[in-house]
Every structure is written in structure tokens, then in C-alpha cells.
Design a protein around this motif. Structure first.
Motif, mmCIF file in Angstrom:
data_model
loop_
_atom_site.group_PDB
_atom_site.id
_atom_site.type_symbol
_atom_site.label_atom_id
_atom_site.label_comp_id
_atom_site.label_asym_id
_atom_site.label_seq_id
_atom_site.Cartn_x
_atom_site.Cartn_y
_atom_site.Cartn_z
ATOM 1 N N SER A 1 0.814 -1.222 0.000
ATOM 2 C CA SER A 1 0.000 0.000 0.000
ATOM 3 C C SER A 1 0.842 1.264 0.000
ATOM 4 O O SER A 1 0.371 2.328 -0.419
ATOM 5 N N VAL A 2 2.085 1.177 0.500
ATOM 6 C CA VAL A 2 2.955 2.360 0.502
ATOM 7 C C VAL A 2 3.963 2.336 -0.652
ATOM 8 O O VAL A 2 4.909 3.121 -0.681
ATOM 9 N N GLY A 3 3.741 1.430 -1.595
ATOM 10 C CA GLY A 3 4.535 1.443 -2.827
ATOM 11 C C GLY A 3 5.875 0.758 -2.763
ATOM 12 O O GLY A 3 6.791 1.117 -3.514
ATOM 13 N N ILE A 4 6.014 -0.233 -1.877
ATOM 14 C CA ILE A 4 7.264 -1.009 -1.837
ATOM 15 C C ILE A 4 7.098 -2.200 -2.770
ATOM 16 O O ILE A 4 6.262 -3.077 -2.525
ATOM 17 N N PRO A 5 7.862 -2.260 -3.869
ATOM 18 C CA PRO A 5 7.699 -3.356 -4.830
ATOM 19 C C PRO A 5 8.222 -4.685 -4.281
ATOM 20 O O PRO A 5 9.098 -4.708 -3.415
ATOM 21 N N ASP A 6 7.636 -5.784 -4.798
ATOM 22 C CA ASP A 6 8.079 -7.132 -4.430
ATOM 23 C C ASP A 6 8.095 -7.300 -2.903
ATOM 24 O O ASP A 6 9.078 -7.750 -2.306
ATOM 25 N N ALA A 7 6.973 -6.923 -2.280
ATOM 26 C CA ALA A 7 6.906 -6.872 -0.820
ATOM 27 C C ALA A 7 7.148 -8.221 -0.148
ATOM 28 O O ALA A 7 7.772 -8.284 0.920
ATOM 29 N N GLN A 8 6.695 -9.317 -0.772
ATOM 30 C CA GLN A 8 6.888 -10.644 -0.181
ATOM 31 C C GLN A 8 8.375 -10.931 0.035
ATOM 32 O O GLN A 8 8.770 -11.433 1.090
ATOM 33 N N ARG A 9 9.190 -10.601 -0.953
ATOM 34 C CA ARG A 9 10.628 -10.868 -0.846
ATOM 35 C C ARG A 9 11.306 -9.880 0.094
ATOM 36 O O ARG A 9 12.146 -10.260 0.922
ATOM 37 N N ARG A 10 10.905 -8.636 0.016
ATOM 38 C CA ARG A 10 11.579 -7.596 0.782
ATOM 39 C C ARG A 10 11.193 -7.624 2.269
ATOM 40 O O ARG A 10 11.855 -7.002 3.098
ATOM 41 N N PHE A 11 10.155 -8.361 2.590
ATOM 42 C CA PHE A 11 9.726 -8.530 3.975
ATOM 43 C C PHE A 11 10.898 -9.017 4.838
ATOM 44 O O PHE A 11 11.027 -8.635 6.005
ATOM 45 N N ASP A 12 11.748 -9.877 4.284
ATOM 46 C CA ASP A 12 12.842 -10.490 5.050
ATOM 47 C C ASP A 12 14.177 -9.771 4.872
ATOM 48 O O ASP A 12 15.227 -10.306 5.234
ATOM 49 N N GLN A 13 14.149 -8.556 4.321
ATOM 50 C CA GLN A 13 15.392 -7.797 4.164
ATOM 51 C C GLN A 13 15.584 -6.826 5.330
ATOM 52 O O GLN A 13 14.666 -6.570 6.119
ATOM 53 N N TYR A 14 16.805 -6.280 5.419
ATOM 54 C CA TYR A 14 17.169 -5.357 6.486
ATOM 55 C C TYR A 14 17.150 -3.916 5.964
ATOM 56 O O TYR A 14 17.224 -3.680 4.757
ATOM 57 N N PRO A 15 17.072 -2.930 6.865
ATOM 58 C CA PRO A 15 17.009 -1.523 6.437
ATOM 59 C C PRO A 15 18.126 -1.097 5.488
ATOM 60 O O PRO A 15 17.887 -0.312 4.576
ATOM 61 N N PHE A 16 19.352 -1.626 5.688
ATOM 62 C CA PHE A 16 20.463 -1.197 4.831
ATOM 63 C C PHE A 16 20.267 -1.639 3.377
ATOM 64 O O PHE A 16 20.921 -1.107 2.470
ATOM 65 N N GLN A 17 19.367 -2.576 3.137
ATOM 66 C CA GLN A 17 19.097 -3.051 1.784
ATOM 67 C C GLN A 17 18.041 -2.210 1.070
ATOM 68 O O GLN A 17 17.692 -2.488 -0.067
ATOM 69 N N PHE A 18 17.550 -1.180 1.750
ATOM 70 C CA PHE A 18 16.546 -0.280 1.188
ATOM 71 C C PHE A 18 17.160 1.095 0.933
ATOM 72 O O PHE A 18 18.025 1.543 1.693
ATOM 73 N N SER A 19 16.694 1.773 -0.089
ATOM 74 C CA SER A 19 17.109 3.154 -0.339
ATOM 75 C C SER A 19 16.449 4.071 0.692
ATOM 76 O O SER A 19 15.541 3.652 1.431
ATOM 77 N N GLY A 20 16.886 5.337 0.746
ATOM 78 C CA GLY A 20 16.297 6.287 1.699
ATOM 79 C C GLY A 20 14.808 6.444 1.506
ATOM 80 O O GLY A 20 14.041 6.465 2.477
ATOM 81 N N GLY A 21 14.378 6.543 0.248
ATOM 82 C CA GLY A 21 12.955 6.691 -0.034
ATOM 83 C C GLY A 21 12.158 5.469 0.369
ATOM 84 O O GLY A 21 11.041 5.585 0.905
ATOM 85 N N MET A 22 12.720 4.267 0.132
ATOM 86 C CA MET A 22 12.028 3.030 0.493
ATOM 87 C C MET A 22 11.982 2.848 2.012
ATOM 88 O O MET A 22 10.997 2.351 2.556
ATOM 89 N N ARG A 23 13.043 3.287 2.704
ATOM 90 C CA ARG A 23 13.021 3.226 4.174
ATOM 91 C C ARG A 23 11.918 4.124 4.723
ATOM 92 O O ARG A 23 11.235 3.768 5.685
ATOM 93 N N GLN A 24 11.761 5.299 4.097
ATOM 94 C CA GLN A 24 10.705 6.192 4.573
ATOM 95 C C GLN A 24 9.327 5.578 4.339
ATOM 96 O O GLN A 24 8.407 5.754 5.139
ATOM 97 N N ARG A 25 9.170 4.829 3.258
ATOM 98 C CA ARG A 25 7.900 4.133 3.001
ATOM 99 C C ARG A 25 7.639 3.067 4.073
ATOM 100 O O ARG A 25 6.495 2.852 4.478
ATOM 101 N N VAL A 26 8.706 2.435 4.533
ATOM 102 C CA VAL A 26 8.561 1.454 5.621
ATOM 103 C C VAL A 26 8.086 2.156 6.896
ATOM 104 O O VAL A 26 7.192 1.676 7.600
ATOM 105 N N VAL A 27 8.694 3.320 7.200
ATOM 106 C CA VAL A 27 8.308 4.081 8.387
ATOM 107 C C VAL A 27 6.838 4.500 8.294
ATOM 108 O O VAL A 27 6.103 4.459 9.289
ATOM 109 N N ILE A 28 6.398 4.852 7.093
ATOM 110 C CA ILE A 28 4.988 5.211 6.888
ATOM 111 C C ILE A 28 4.097 3.991 7.122
ATOM 112 O O ILE A 28 3.042 4.088 7.757
ATOM 113 N N ALA A 29 4.531 2.831 6.628
ATOM 114 C CA ALA A 29 3.764 1.597 6.841
ATOM 115 C C ALA A 29 3.615 1.291 8.333
ATOM 116 O O ALA A 29 2.529 0.907 8.799
#
Length: 344
Positions: free
Chosen positions: A139-167
Motif C-alpha cells: 500500500s505504501v509502494g514497496i515493490p516485491d513486498a513478499q521478498r523484501r519482507f525479510d530484508q534489512y534496512p540497509f538493503q533499502f534506499s532512503g525513499g524506500m526506508r521512509q515508506r517502511v516508516v509510513i507503513a
């Protein structure tokens, strides 16, 4: 049912320090209506973040609430115990932090951080929590959410990390979302995408939003009303159009004049001087020392709010009927005219 979902009235907050009491917020009042976005704009140290930390009940131990009420759903939040606040913080009022890197635990998988927030609502199975977290990520626009569910913050860009914080902020379905400079750490392109996302989420969930920023340009397209804050006080309040097209307080005018403008080759304007030391708040208008057109009374008496329209007020002696007429800076006049043409 009242249109007002949150009301801050005469809030004053100080902080104990080795050098004395820091008067961070000095009598702030504003309302947030259902489905509305209210922006609070001002320089660092103006009291914006202290105001929203007061609403969230996360002030530091050296903070003292000198006066005021913060009313939500008939309750004065300032009178709640920490246990009672547990049912408000996150569940009714969500918060998006400024820096997603420091807001997230670097050692914990992204999915786990979202499901942790979901579990605060009550018992939920591991599978159900995962499914709900993936839905939030989608819902916050993180692509391939099933796979990225098991990743760590350092594997996300700044914009994608902010989308996680919004989630995470949305995990408990709050009615109010407070955005504390959520785009400051992002580049301009990503910033625009996050602002669009916040606007889309607001519309879908019928959220009420308080948006904190030091940059007036950021809120131009998303705010319904703007409160301009300086030295712990709101000095001008109005609709977004009123603030941008008819700014009346010298500080609001200075903020608008100092915004970068790609349509002119003129040197970028700046605000002279520095904000006052809030251990010793200045007498009169706190902005007077930085205002080249300050009147004698600005250094002697604090200005009241003068009414410009039913929705527009500014605390400046320049609006007094007997005050000399002071022309708006030419650079700002030209900028407002360009904004009018572009807005038409």
C-alpha cells in the motif's frame, strides 16, 4: 459530531537546562479538522517538534508543561498516564519520523518491525501478521513486498526506508497522522514521491494530518492551512493560498522570499541574524531584531493577532491601523505575481 478532531490550546512547554529554563513553546493554539492537513512551518528551534512531541506524549524527562490542553476525542492528552497513552499513541495518532535510518532498527528485518507494530493491536497469528505487513508494504509502494519482507534496512534506499516508516505509522489504523519533516533526509525527486504518497494515503484512509517542516515549498501542494511558527509562538495562520499569496507577518514574508526560485537569476535572499535565545525570550515581537523594518513598539510590546479574514490572522504591529505602511519586498512581490499566474 464536531469537525475538530484535535485541539491544542495555549500550550506552553519549557525544558530544564544547566543554564536555566528554555521556553521552547509559548502559548500555541490551533485546531485540526477531520480530513484536513495542517502544516506547522518554521526554522529549527521554533518549537514545531516540541509541539508534536507534546501531542504524542514523548517529551524528554526534563520537559515541563507550563500550561495548556491538548484535546482529542473529549480527552485532555496531557492528563493521561503512560498506560492510558498506550491506547492513543500509534492506535489513534501515528507519527512519521524525520530520519528513517534512525527510526528503524538496523539489526531487525523490515517485516518484523512492521509486524511488531501490528501486534500492539492485540493477539494476531504469525501468518496473519505477515500477510497484513505485506499488504501495508504494498500500500505504501514497496515493490516485491513478499521478498523484501525479510530484508534489512540497509538493503533499502532512503525513499524506500521512509515508506517502511509510513507503513509502521499506519499499522494500527490511526485517525491522525503526524509527519515530522518526513522528506528532509531525501533528495528532491524522492521527496516529491513521498509527498504524493502521503496525499494518496490521506485520501484513501480519510486521515487528518499535521505536517511539520522548515520549508514552505514542501507544503504548498498538500496543506489546507498553514501555521507559521517563530520563537515558540504561532505568528501567522491562514489557508495555504492566504499564506502564499498574501503573507502579512515579516517572518512569513522572509521565509517565502528565501525559498529557491528557478524562474529568477537574482541572488537567493536570506534572513539576517539568528533566532533568539529562548532561555531569555525577547520582549515584544521576537522577530524584531531580525526585521529591517521593525517598529519601535516591536521591541517593547508583544503584538496581538490582527484579523485579516475569517481564516487569516497575523501577530504583527504592522497591521495596526496607526502603523506606517511598509511595502512588501520587491523580490517577494514578483514571486507572488509569478505564483498567481502559475496558479491561475
Amino acid at each position: 459530531m464536531s469537525d475538530v478532531i484535535l485541539s491544542v490550546d495555549n500550550l506552553a512547554v519549557s525544558f530544564r537546562s544547566d543554564n536555566g529554563m528554555v521556553r521552547a513553546v509559548r502559548g500555541v493554539s490551533f485546531d485540526l479538522k477531520r480530513g484536513e492537513t495542517v502544516a506547522i512551518v518554521g526554522e529549527s528551534g521554533s518549537g514545531k517538534s516540541v509541539t508534536i512531541k507534546s501531542i504524542m506524549g514523548i517529551l524528554t524527562k526534563n520537559a515541563v508543561i507550563d500550561s495548556g490542553t491538548i484535546t482529542y476525542d473529549g480527552m485532555d492528552l496531557l492528563k493521561l498516564s503512560e498506560k492510558e497513552y498506550h491506547h492513543i499513541r500509534g492506535a489513534k495518532i501515528g507519527l512519521i519520523f524525520q530520519d528513517p535510518l534512525s527510526a528503524l532498527n538496523p539489526l531487525m528485518k523490515i517485516g518484523h518491525q512492521i509486524t511488531e507494530a501490528l501486534r500492539l493491536n492485540g493477539p494476531i497469528s504469525k501468518e496473519e501478521a505477515r500477510q497484513r505487513a505485506v499488504e501495508l508494504m504494498d500500500s505504501v509502494g514497496i515493490p516485491d513486498a513478499q521478498r523484501r519482507f525479510d530484508q534489512y534496512p540497509f538493503q533499502f534506499s532512503g525513499g524506500m526506508r521512509q515508506r517502511v516508516v509510513i507503513a509502521i505509522a499506519l499499522a494500527r489504523d490511526p485517525e491522525i497522522l503526524i509527519c515530522d519533516e518526513p522528506t528532509t533526509a531525501l533528495d528532491v525527486t524522492v521527496q516529491a514521491k513521498i509527498l504524493d504518497l502521503i496525499g494518496e494515503i490521506k485520501a484513501k484512509r480519510n486521515l487528518s494530518i499535521i505536517f511539520i517542516t522548515h520549508d514552505l515549498g514542501v507544503v504548498a501542494s498538500i496543506a489546507d492551512r498553514i501555521n507559521v511558527m517563530y520563537a515558540g509562538k504561532i505568528v501567522e495562520t491562514g489557508t495555504t493560498e492566504e499564506i502564499f499569496f498574501d503573507p502579512r507577518h515579516p517572518y512569513t514574508q522572509a521565509l517565502l522570499a528565501s525559498m529557491p526560485d528557478l524562474e529568477t537569476s537574482e541572488k537567493l535572499a536570506s534572513i539576517p541574524g539568528v533566532p533568539p535565545n529562548m532561555i531569555y525570550p525577547p520582549k515584544g515581537d521576537a522577530f524584531a531584531a531580525r526585521n529591517p523594518n521593525a517598529l519601535k513598539i516591536d521591541f517593547e510590546r508583544e503584538p496581538p493577532f490582527f484579523k485579516i479574514s475569517d481564516t487569516h490572522y497575523a501577530a504583527t504591529w504592522t497591521l495596526h491601523p496607526y502603523a506606517p505602511k511598509i511595502e512588501m519586498p520587491g523580490v517577494l512581490k514578483e514571486r507572488i505575481e509569478r505564483m498567481r499566474r502559475n496558479h491561475a
